[in-house]
Scaffold this active site. Structure first.
Site, mmCIF file in Angstrom:
data_model
loop_
_atom_site.group_PDB
_atom_site.id
_atom_site.type_symbol
_atom_site.label_atom_id
_atom_site.label_comp_id
_atom_site.label_asym_id
_atom_site.label_seq_id
_atom_site.Cartn_x
_atom_site.Cartn_y
_atom_site.Cartn_z
ATOM 1 N N ASN A 9 0.799 -1.185 -0.046
ATOM 2 C CA ASN A 9 0.036 0.009 0.035
ATOM 3 C C ASN A 9 0.759 1.165 -0.004
ATOM 4 O OD1 ASN A 9 -1.736 2.108 0.482
ATOM 5 N ND2 ASN A 9 -2.280 1.441 2.532
ATOM 6 N N TRP A 10 1.018 1.943 -1.208
ATOM 7 C CA TRP A 10 1.977 2.863 -1.527
ATOM 8 C C TRP A 10 1.618 4.340 -0.853
ATOM 9 C CZ3 TRP A 10 3.749 2.085 -6.993
ATOM 10 C CH2 TRP A 10 4.540 0.937 -6.911
ATOM 11 N N LYS A 11 0.228 4.240 -0.196
ATOM 12 C CA LYS A 11 -0.607 5.596 0.233
ATOM 13 C C LYS A 11 -0.483 6.614 -0.591
ATOM 14 C CE LYS A 11 -0.108 3.103 4.620
ATOM 15 N NZ LYS A 11 -0.040 3.189 6.330
ATOM 16 N N HIS A 93 -9.627 0.959 5.112
ATOM 17 C CA HIS A 93 -8.193 1.146 5.551
ATOM 18 C C HIS A 93 -8.556 1.997 6.767
ATOM 19 C CE1 HIS A 93 -3.962 2.332 6.360
ATOM 20 N NE2 HIS A 93 -3.747 1.172 5.694
ATOM 21 N N GLU A 95 -6.637 4.429 7.881
ATOM 22 C CA GLU A 95 -6.579 5.813 7.604
ATOM 23 C C GLU A 95 -7.941 6.354 7.103
ATOM 24 O OE1 GLU A 95 -2.989 5.397 5.457
ATOM 25 O OE2 GLU A 95 -1.917 5.013 7.438
ATOM 26 N N GLU A 165 -5.111 -5.023 10.509
ATOM 27 C CA GLU A 165 -4.228 -4.070 10.741
ATOM 28 C C GLU A 165 -4.557 -3.336 12.184
ATOM 29 O OE1 GLU A 165 -1.954 -2.920 7.078
ATOM 30 O OE2 GLU A 165 -3.910 -1.668 7.082
ATOM 31 N N GLY A 171 2.163 2.156 10.868
ATOM 32 C CA GLY A 171 3.352 2.990 10.389
ATOM 33 C C GLY A 171 4.170 3.542 11.821
ATOM 34 N N SER A 211 3.469 -2.202 10.376
ATOM 35 C CA SER A 211 4.867 -2.157 10.397
ATOM 36 C C SER A 211 5.748 -3.224 10.147
ATOM 37 C CB SER A 211 5.329 -1.635 11.834
ATOM 38 O OG SER A 211 4.782 -0.387 12.145
ATOM 39 N N GLY A 232 2.859 -1.256 4.063
ATOM 40 C CA GLY A 232 2.860 0.297 4.013
ATOM 41 C C GLY A 232 4.205 0.593 3.782
ATOM 42 N N GLY A 233 4.777 1.395 4.691
ATOM 43 C CA GLY A 233 6.232 1.789 4.469
ATOM 44 C C GLY A 233 7.179 1.060 3.775
HETATM 45 P P1 PGA Z 1 2.915 0.286 7.608
HETATM 46 O O1 PGA Z 1 1.309 0.280 7.072
HETATM 47 O O2 PGA Z 1 3.378 -0.983 7.031
HETATM 48 O O3 PGA Z 1 3.579 1.301 7.170
HETATM 49 O O4 PGA Z 1 2.683 0.110 9.048
HETATM 50 C C1 PGA Z 1 0.511 -0.794 6.881
HETATM 51 C C2 PGA Z 1 -0.809 -0.334 6.546
HETATM 52 O O5 PGA Z 1 -1.325 0.878 6.483
HETATM 53 O O6 PGA Z 1 -1.448 -0.843 5.418
#
Ligand code: PGA
Length: 250
Positions: A9-11, A93, A95, A165, A171, A211, A232-233
């Site tokens: 997930n590149w956000k 998600h 967020e 998640e 993150g 993470s 994500g990251g």
């Molecule tokens: P993260 O994000 O790996 O940066 O914690 C995961 C996600 O939001 O899907």
């Protein structure tokens, strides 16, 4: 048995050119392990067409979509539009839930829009730190599943993946302990069993996210009931993401 799924997930990161370059690198890794691992990428909307064209081995999805198929909804993208380019969508998600106030009811409608349009939805669930501290994790997951999947039938569950998640792990570098993840995933499968029966509960793909890095991926992938990872990251770094894909092939 479905292959292990590693989703990135590149956000709201990367220019179109950066997205194209990273997609090329990831697609190579995806090709190397294609017999064991499914790889999916979730770029920002504007990079979706370029990333879809670049990838032969990795699937591509959108990070969100709206639940109505067309109409006067300025700024939104529908499943009907997204499916021209991609086959997958993240839905709910954390967020979207935390920052944009998405409710379980909206998430239910988004999941239904994906199914109606022949797409696969990765429905994200997870408790906040406060909910966890209050001992509410089970209740929160049950509510998110029972309302979020309420518009679906048992046969449609074939096109649903669930990502666990925990919000406090996203993150933050503060990844969840494998025992906690195992327990949450049991709760999720039990909630699916209650709604759709035992078959759906064993067959639905369930991912962990929060993470995850190359060196922690294995501790989740080795757990019973974990069918992949939502990253994500670490998915923004081709070496790190390659290491995760490689670990998933073992
Ligand atoms: P993260 O994000 O790996 O940066 O914690 C995961 C996600 O939001 O899907």
């Amino acid at each position: 048995m479905a292959k292990t799924l590693i989703a990135g997930n590149w956000k709201m990161n990367l220019s179109a050119e950066q997205a194209h370059q990273l997609a090329q690198a990831v697609d190579k890794s995806a090709g190397n392990y294609a017999d064991k691992v499914d790889v999916a990428l979730f770029p920002g909307y504007l990079s979706v067409p370029a990333v879809s064209q670049t990838t032969k081995n990795a699937a591509v999805g959108v990070q969100d979509l709206y639940f109505t198929d067309q109409g006067a909804f300025t700024g939104e993208v529908s499943a009907t539009q997204a499916k021209e380019f991609v086959s997958l969508a993240l839905v709910g998600h954390s967020e979207r839930r935390q920052i944009f106030g998405e409710t379980n009811e909206a998430i239910a409608r988004k999941a239904a829009a994906c199914i109606r349009n022949g797409m696969t939805a990765i429905v994200c669930v997870g408790e906040t730190e406060h909910e966890r501290d209050q001992g509410e994790t089970k209740q929160v997951l049950n509510d998110q599943i029972s309302t979020g999947l309420t518009m679906l039938t048992a046969s449609e569950m074939e096109h649903i993946t669930i990502a666990y998640e925990p919000v406090w792990a996203i993150g933050t570098g503060n990844n969840a302990g494998p025992e906690d993840v195992a327990e949450a995933i049991q709760t999720i499968r039990a909630a699916v069993a209650e709604m759709f029966g035992g078959n759906a509960a064993t067959q639905v793909r369930v991912l962990y996210g929060g993470s995850v890095k190359g060196d922690t991926a294995g501790s989740y992938l080795d757990l019973d009931g974990v069918d992949g990872l939502l990253v994500g990251g670490a998915s923004l770094n081709d070496h790190e993401f390659h290491n995760i894909i490689e670990r998933a092939s073992k």
